[in-house]
Design an enzyme around this catalytic site. Sequence first.
Site, PDB file in Angstrom:
ATOM      1  N   LYS A 171       0.852  -1.186   0.000  1.00 58.20           N
ATOM      2  CA  LYS A 171       0.000   0.000   0.000  1.00 58.20           C
ATOM      3  C   LYS A 171       0.896   1.247   0.000  1.00 58.20           C
ATOM      4  O   LYS A 171       1.491   1.601   1.012  1.00 58.20           O
ATOM      5  CB  LYS A 171      -0.913  -0.018   1.247  1.00 58.20           C
ATOM      6  CG  LYS A 171      -1.917   1.110   1.271  1.00 58.20           C
ATOM      7  CD  LYS A 171      -1.423   2.182   2.202  1.00 58.20           C
ATOM      8  CE  LYS A 171      -2.191   3.441   2.270  1.00 58.20           C
ATOM      9  NZ  LYS A 171      -1.987   4.414   1.222  1.00 58.20           N
ATOM     10  N   GLY A 224       7.008   5.914   7.648  1.00 53.93           N
ATOM     11  CA  GLY A 224       6.096   7.057   7.654  1.00 53.93           C
ATOM     12  C   GLY A 224       6.236   7.815   8.952  1.00 53.93           C
ATOM     13  O   GLY A 224       7.303   7.808   9.579  1.00 53.93           O
ATOM     14  N   GLY A 229       3.116   5.102  12.808  1.00 52.82           N
ATOM     15  CA  GLY A 229       3.982   3.995  13.240  1.00 52.82           C
ATOM     16  C   GLY A 229       3.512   3.378  14.548  1.00 52.82           C
ATOM     17  O   GLY A 229       3.519   2.146  14.715  1.00 52.82           O
ATOM     18  N   GLU A 246      10.138   2.529  10.356  1.00 55.93           N
ATOM     19  CA  GLU A 246      11.097   3.613  10.104  1.00 55.93           C
ATOM     20  C   GLU A 246      10.288   4.896  10.121  1.00 55.93           C
ATOM     21  O   GLU A 246       9.329   5.030   9.355  1.00 55.93           O
ATOM     22  CB  GLU A 246      11.788   3.443   8.750  1.00 55.93           C
ATOM     23  CG  GLU A 246      12.763   2.289   8.684  1.00 55.93           C
ATOM     24  CD  GLU A 246      13.902   2.386   9.680  1.00 55.93           C
ATOM     25  OE1 GLU A 246      14.185   3.494  10.184  1.00 55.93           O
ATOM     26  OE2 GLU A 246      14.493   1.337   9.971  1.00 55.93           O
ATOM     27  N   CYS A 280      13.677  11.910   5.694  1.00 58.41           N
ATOM     28  CA  CYS A 280      13.729  11.573   7.120  1.00 58.41           C
ATOM     29  C   CYS A 280      15.147  11.765   7.654  1.00 58.41           C
ATOM     30  O   CYS A 280      15.332  11.951   8.848  1.00 58.41           O
ATOM     31  CB  CYS A 280      13.250  10.154   7.348  1.00 58.41           C
ATOM     32  SG  CYS A 280      13.996   9.014   6.211  1.00 58.41           S
ATOM     33  N   GLN A 327       1.303  19.883   3.442  1.00 52.17           N
ATOM     34  CA  GLN A 327       2.676  19.941   3.959  1.00 52.17           C
ATOM     35  C   GLN A 327       3.184  21.387   3.958  1.00 52.17           C
ATOM     36  O   GLN A 327       3.886  21.809   4.869  1.00 52.17           O
ATOM     37  CB  GLN A 327       3.595  19.036   3.127  1.00 52.17           C
ATOM     38  CG  GLN A 327       5.040  18.978   3.630  1.00 52.17           C
ATOM     39  CD  GLN A 327       5.175  18.415   5.035  1.00 52.17           C
ATOM     40  OE1 GLN A 327       4.593  17.380   5.342  1.00 52.17           O
ATOM     41  NE2 GLN A 327       5.928  19.094   5.898  1.00 52.17           N
ATOM     42  N   GLU A 379       9.622  17.380  14.189  1.00 51.36           N
ATOM     43  CA  GLU A 379       9.980  17.236  12.785  1.00 51.36           C
ATOM     44  C   GLU A 379       9.104  18.150  11.936  1.00 51.36           C
ATOM     45  O   GLU A 379       7.884  18.143  12.059  1.00 51.36           O
ATOM     46  CB  GLU A 379       9.780  15.792  12.342  1.00 51.36           C
ATOM     47  CG  GLU A 379      10.219  15.560  10.918  1.00 51.36           C
ATOM     48  CD  GLU A 379      10.056  14.121  10.488  1.00 51.36           C
ATOM     49  OE1 GLU A 379       8.956  13.576  10.670  1.00 51.36           O
ATOM     50  OE2 GLU A 379      11.030  13.548   9.987  1.00 51.36           O
TER      51      GLU A 379
END
Length: 477
Positions: A171, A224, A229, A246, A280, A327, A379
């Site tokens: 996906k 993601g 996560g 991750e 990332c 974003q 982040e």
Amino acid sequence: MALHQNLIAGEWVGSEAVANINPSNANEVVGHYASGNAADMEAAIAAAKAAFPEWSRSGILHRHTILKKTSDEIQARKDELGVLLAREEGKTLPEAIGETIRAAQIFDFFAGEALRLAGETVPSVRPGIGVEITRDPLGVIGIITPWNFPIAIPAWKIAPALCYGNTVVFKPAELVPGCAWAIVDILHRAGLPKGVLNLVMGKGSVVGQVMLDSPHLSGLTFTGSTGTGKRVALASIEHNRKFQLEMGGKNPFVVLDDAELTVAVEAAANSGFFSTGQRCTASSRIIVTEGIHDKFVAALTEKLKTLVVDDALRAGTHIGPVVDARQLKTDTDYIEIGKQEGAKLAFGGGMIERENPGFFLQPTLFTEATNDMRISREEIFGPVASVIRVKNYEEALATANDTNFGLSSGIATTSLKYATHFKRNAEAGMVMVNLPTAGVDFHVPFGGRKASSFGSREQGKYANEFFTTVKTAYTLA
Ligand code: NDP
């Protein structure tokens, strides 16, 4: 425009279409892609489960040949796939072609790994008994990927999953179905038996959630955000399945007084702003000792002035657009937060108008930031970085490690003593000396610590830790 469908049990299916929008030009549709529903995901999981027994026993040459053919086709089509990637995600064409080549290299690496599968034979502590240690495939692997590396991340999960004899339900992120569809199409035509690899594009909250809640997955590998996560982790514990996460980063890049100025500036600019800061491994905390601070800030600011923000496909563009309006809002909200927190806006901060309506944001640099500000702790995932001034190496190291994340950590120094100490003491999965925090090799382990990662490493031969399970067999001779 043709509809790119989902691949379930070897058939292309699905009718509900979603437009894939180019962030360099929001009026441009890159293609139409199917958006699956819960029943599609359930059918895909059932198909992968049915295909597992035969695929797991298929010969290693069969798997090698399919992975090698896939690598060869991606390599041969690198320019065309690079254009697709740049159009759907917004990274510059050279970066997009580079990522496509990396995907080809990953399939090539795991084509080789299929032929290198090996176990161990050891003596038993009991005379007359032999012990064999082998690695078995897990079963059905669920793969969930983010939008920022639309071809490399799917490659580094799909290639080892298939190499070691697992079947897959994949996906991709809703924003970037194009590259996902392209590599599944290539693998399908390379000869994968039906059901071995299934693609279900669609919303994470719909098809992704069905994957999380399925009792039929033996493993789930996710890249993601930290929030999603955690959901993957909780659902996987509930279903007794292996999982690998991750997630985000808040990567530090330390610049010491003895650094070579040009090396430090190039690495900091690359770490913070290339790929629009949407990596990332991007460094958004630049920690600088006071002896070089002013000189470094002046040189980095001059460098930022030379960076061209424009359409990802335009020759000469250094920084493409932000991936989408959502974003972009996150990035601009954080720029406001930085100002309110008292950091000094040294460069950028504003939107850029170009010929087409795209999500173009100036590379943005804050100075006089402290490590407790939100812009230093959370982040952002955009072209926004801040400089934190520190007294000496010891304070720089402590500041670098003072974060919830632990993916990549960099230092610019000419001192062997500090470089060695930093490599040993940086609390991160990856450490870079005089290099950008991003830009990692495809044949060595990738991953982090703390809130950045959970589970075994991805890529290289270390990938077999997640995608296989160890079996110890005893035989009376
Ligand atoms: P998200 O967590 O929003 O999405 C990641 C994937 O999860 C997407 O495919 C998404 O689908 C899916 N998803 C969302 N909700 C669910 C759910 N309830 N159940 C199952 N799947 C779901 O992250 P982004 O795509 O926004 O990616 C950016 C993040 O990824 C950043 O935080 C970044 O740091 C991190 N990242 C980490 C990397 C690493 O290796 N450490 C590498 C690259 C990125 P949909 O698209 O439909 O929402």
